[in-house]
Design an enzyme around this catalytic site. Structure first.
Site, PDB file in Angstrom:
ATOM      1  NE  ARG A  26      -4.034   1.997   0.534  1.00 43.70           N
ATOM      2  CZ  ARG A  26      -4.268   3.064  -0.222  1.00 43.70           C
ATOM      3  NH1 ARG A  26      -3.473   3.339  -1.260  1.00 43.70           N
ATOM      4  NH2 ARG A  26      -5.290   3.861   0.037  1.00 43.70           N
ATOM      5  N   GLY A  27       0.936   1.910  -1.145  1.00 41.40           N
ATOM      6  CA  GLY A  27       1.879   3.006  -1.308  1.00 41.40           C
ATOM      7  C   GLY A  27       1.782   4.080  -0.238  1.00 41.40           C
ATOM      8  CG  ASP A  29      -0.474   2.240   4.853  1.00 39.17           C
ATOM      9  OD1 ASP A  29      -0.934   3.377   5.002  1.00 39.17           O
ATOM     10  OD2 ASP A  29      -1.156   1.199   4.978  1.00 39.17           O
ATOM     11  NE  ARG A  31       4.394   4.708  -4.042  1.00 41.45           N
ATOM     12  CZ  ARG A  31       4.365   3.829  -5.026  1.00 41.45           C
ATOM     13  NH1 ARG A  31       5.506   3.472  -5.602  1.00 41.45           N
ATOM     14  NH2 ARG A  31       3.241   3.291  -5.422  1.00 41.45           N
ATOM     15  CD  GLU A  92      -0.543  -4.880  -6.836  1.00 41.50           C
ATOM     16  OE1 GLU A  92       0.138  -5.276  -5.859  1.00 41.50           O
ATOM     17  OE2 GLU A  92      -0.325  -3.819  -7.423  1.00 41.50           O
TER      18      GLU A  92
END
Length: 888
Positions: A26-27, A29, A31, A92
């Site tokens: 989850r970007g 959170d 990235r 995904e």
């Protein structure tokens, strides 16, 4: 902790991955913190890692992203607190779990999230999924797929990081790297083969032996001849099961890498590095390496494959005592030498890898030669011949198929003729490795079998080679262990056609001069040597077998130069001149239809086997008075009309004596009656035979055949030590009585005195032969026997299961069979072509009877109710009315 998959994909399928690792996260959170640090660490370690950095987003996951997931070996899912709020991440995840069924590995990372929160879908995960249901009221099935995926992923082994633990985030990332490193080592697929024909079925069989569900240590040896595909199969097994272990190691071609002490140390270092998560390990000495291996093997659930091991010492240096492994470990060893596998212990399995069958051979050859399963139309016939030549050996099918690919039909035919005479160098080189590892004695045994004894009975060959001082008891076993020869179900020695060709090629390479080679087996070569006096003391054996009857101008002294000749095997060959010389060292002499007697100066003291049926041999000159024949084991003089008497015979090792159909044989010397090792004695068809030894003390005799010896009236007395005789056949002989000492034959199974017209009665003690299974005697004699049993109710033929009166026209009634207790296990009654009128009612009480043959019993009027045990009734050409009555 090992990453695992559920399925078992084909062992011959090798996925082509582009990426080592795919990161799902989850970007918002992670990235710019945890995931970026993990990505950098993976790249620093050389992992080709896919990360979604700025791919255009939409409501549906992109095709490019789906493709990246499919092309990644390891799929890492970083679960963070807001992961479930992203429909993109959930899509995904669904795709990732689908790919898990395609030999890809999934590693969940629970970053500051409790796995139970995901599994139970509580907290932020529960809120996010409820919100998705509100937003996607028309696509609730999609949300359900997300829920299912979240539940399933928590069932996998994963890594959990919680803030505040002793472990820092950096240390946690290093733990992930170590896990990925070990997993990638395990998941690096080995190239198996271009055309994987016949592989999966063999891998299935070996996997059963490995018993993957068991938590004990299992070791399996794969044993087979060179070129049969042991390494190929081992690689396929590795590809199939490596992911089920914490670590795996495939050490290829150990034999070639273990020649010196330094080589063994390198092997130890290689093994230690593989089982130390890829870290290089230095070994100072072999003994130290053994200790280091022992310390590490007990820590890790390991798959270890040692390919092409040929020395017991190598096993010790790499496996120690085979009991150092952690529970759940599996060890596979491929070898040409079965003896190597004995160190595994009795509890472990050996799989003998056989050649390809007919269908598999055709498919593999065609794929290499034509690039398709079906051959080209014009090539079918020659392709069939080549496939037959290769005889199921994958190595030969591949090499020859590849060599001939794209060549003309004329080139194919020319190549085939060459292969028949000169082995392909690459095939010869591979097969010869096993031969080169033999000692001199074992090499001699192998070459003797390749040149002369393929297809012969093992014990027959062993006796011959034993007389050559070759110790076949050990040597033949050694050749079997090395897959150079096999023993068929009937006890005959066999070897692969290409191994036989290799052996013969080795002999041909001894010298360009025929006369200086040790063994001659080709008829043309033998013809040249025997007609040009080219022989020499180098020649050990000659096989001169013509495809059709031929007369050869052999000189009287053609064998004079061959002083060390051991084997002489001649068939379909006539000579015009009597031989003046044969080497006294001959061990095997085979020459059917030999037109003369043997040379007068020939002394057969070394002879093991004399096989000269239909010849004009004279025994009084061959077995000279007082000559010691201590090695002579086999005599076959069948149909030799020149023999009138079997003279004194000092042959303490004789096992088989065949004088059948020697029509002029009259007398057998008393010495034959005391040959302790004689097992088989055939005299059937000796119409003039009158005199046998007065007493028989043949302790080993199992089979004695005297059928149609019309002038033989007296049967010898039997010594109590004759405990082995199982078959005594006197059918159609002139015997007038059997001696009372026949009761000594307590192991007799078959007695046939049918058509013995002169036989007046049977001995009173005949009932003591209680192991009889088959009995064929005239009706009157059987009636007499049964009448005699009346007064001895406790006696009977306790194991007799077959009684035959086949073709006996004197049979009219069977009332003497009234008492089934005399024949308690009778299974078969043969009345074929007798004159029987009725079958007694008592037959219905024979509860073990299974077969009744009364075909051509044209006088038969009545059949009683038969026992329920009867399964087969043959009644062809009987009086028609019995069928009507029998059916009521």
């Amino acid at each position: 902790m090992a990453l695992q998959i559920n399925n078992r994909a084909s062992s011959s399928f090798t996925p082509q991955f582009i990426y080592d690792v795919f990161l799902c996260f989850r970007g918002e959170d992670t990235r710019y913190n945890f995931t970026s640090h993990l990505y950098q660490a993976l790249c620093d370690k050389g992992f080709n890692t896919f990360i979604d950095n700025g791919l255009q987003r939409g409501e549906e996951i992109s095709t490019k992203l789906l493709k990246a997931i499919e092309l990644s070996m390891i799929l890492i899912v970083v679960f963070s607190e807001n992961y479930a709020s992203s429909s993109w991440c959930l899509d995904e995840l669904v795709k990732i779990l689908e790919c898990r069924n395609n030999r890809q590995l999934v590693l969940p990372i629970f970053y500051k999230v409790d796995p139970s929160e995901i599994r139970k879908q509580k907290g932020k995960f529960g809120v996010a999924l409820t919100q998705h249901e509100e937003n996607l009221k028309d696509s609730l099935e999609k949300v359900q797929r997300w829920r299912t995926a979240l539940t399933k992923v928590t069932e996998l082994s994963g890594l959990y990081y919680k803030e505040g633990y002793i472990e820092s985030e950096t240390q946690f990332i290093q733990r992930i790297i170590k896990e990925i490193l070990g997993t990638k080592l395990n998941r690096t697929q080995l190239f198996v083969t271009k055309h994987p024909v016949g592989i999966d079925s063999r891998v299935d069989a070996i996997e059963l032996l490995l018993d993957m569900k068991s938590n004990d240590v299992r070791m399996v040896g794969i044993h087979g001849l060179g070129g049969v595909g042991k390494t190929t199969i081992a690689k396929a097994i590795y590809n199939r099961i490596a992911n089920c272990f914490e670590l795996s190691c495939f050490l290829e071609d150990v034999k070639e890498k273990s020649g010196t002490n330094d080589d063994i140390i390198k092997l130890q270092e290689m093994l230690l590095s593989k089982i130390s998560w890829g870290a290089y390990v230095k070994v100072d000495s072999v003994s130290k390496g053994i200790i280091m291996i022992k310390e590490r093997l007990c820590r890790t659930r390991l798959l270890l494959i040692l390919d092409n091991v040929d020395e017991l010492e190598v096993m010790v240096n790499l496996l120690g005592e085979c009991n150092w492994f952690a529970l759940g470990s599996r060890v596979i060893i491929t070898t040409r030498d079965k003896q190597v596998l004995n160190t595994l212990g009795k509890d472990h399995q050996i799989y003998e890898l056989k050649e390809l069958n007919q269908f598999e051979s055709h498919e593999l050859f065609n794929l290499h030669a034509f690039q398709k399963i079906e051959p080209k139309k014009d090539y079918s016939e020659v392709a069939e011949q080549i496939i037959h030549y290769a005889n199921g050996l994958p190595l030969a099918l591949k090499i020859i198929g590849s060599d001939l690919c794209g060549k003309s039909i004329c080139e194919w035919k020319s190549a085939l003729e060459k292969y028949k005479n000169i082995p392909h160098e690459k095939i010869q080189e591979k097969l010869k490795i096993s031969y080169d590892g033999l000692g001199k004695i074992e090499k001699d045994i192998f070459l003797d079998i390749a040149c002369f004894f393929k297809g012969f009975d093992r014990s027959y060959v062993a006796n011959i080679l034993d007389a050559c001082k070759l110790y076949p008891g050990y040597g033949i076993g050694k050749l079997i262990d090395k897959c150079l020869i096999t023993v068929g179900q009937s006890g005959n020695l066999w070897m692969h056609d290409l191994l036989q060709q290799m052996g013969r090629e080795i002999v041909q390479q001894e010298s360009e001069e025929l006369g200086k080679r040790s063994r001659i087996w080709c008829f043309e070569d033998a013809y040249e040597i025997l007609t040009t006096n080219m022989g020499s003391s180098k020649i050990r054996g000659i096989m001169c077998c013509s495809p059709q009857l031929i007369t050869i101008p052999i000189e009287a002294k053609a064998f004079e130069k061959m002083k060390y000749l051991k084997f002489l095997m001649v068939r379909n060959v006539r000579i015009c001149e009597e031989l003046k010389y044969l080497p006294n060292g001959l061990i095997l002499l085979q020459w059917p239809e030999f037109p003369f007697s043997l040379p007068s100066k020939y002394y057969p003291q070394q002879l093991v086997a004399l096989e000269m049926p239909r010849s004009l041999i004279r025994l009084e000159t061959t077995f000279k008075l007082g000559i010691q024949l201590k090695y002579l084991t086999y005599i076959n003089l069948k149909r030799c009309e020149s023999i009138t008497e079997l003279p004194e015979l000092c042959a303490p090792s004789l096992e088989k004596l065949d004088l059948s159909y020697c029509q002029n044989l009259v007398k057998v010397h008393d010495t034959v009656g005391i040959l302790d090792k004689l097992r088989i004695w055939k005299l059937q068809g000796c119409g003039k035979l009158q005199i046998l030894p007065n007493n028989l003390r043949l302790k080993s005799l199992e089979e004695f055949l005297l059928m149609d010896c019309l002038r033989l009236e007296k049967f010898p007395n039997i010594h109590p030590k004759m405990k082995c005789l199982r078959d005594l056949n006197l059918r159609g002989s002139g015997i007038r009585e059997l001696p009372s000492s026949i009761k000594c034959l307590t192991t007799l199974r078959f007695l046939d005195v049918k058509d013995c017209e002169n036989l007046r009665y049977l001995p009173d003690d005949i009932y003591k032969l209680q192991l009889l299974i088959g009995l064929s005697i005239p009706t009157a004699k059987l009636r007499q026997t049964c009448d005699y049993l009346d007064s001895f109710s406790s006696y009977g033929f306790l194991v007799l299961d077959t009684v035959s009166f086949r073709g006996n026209k004197s049979i009219i009634e069977l009332d003497f069979l009234m008492k089934p207790e005399y024949f308690p296990v009778l299974k078969s009654l043969d009345l074929y072509a007798t004159n029987i009128v009725s079958i007694p009612e008592s037959l219905s009480r024979f509860t073990t009877l299974q077969s009744l043959d009364m075909a051509k019993c044209k006088q038969l009027q009545e059949i009683p109710r038969l026992p329920q045990s009867v399964q087969v009734v043959v009644a062809r050409n009987c009086y028609w009315r019995i069928f009507r009555d029998f059916s009521k």
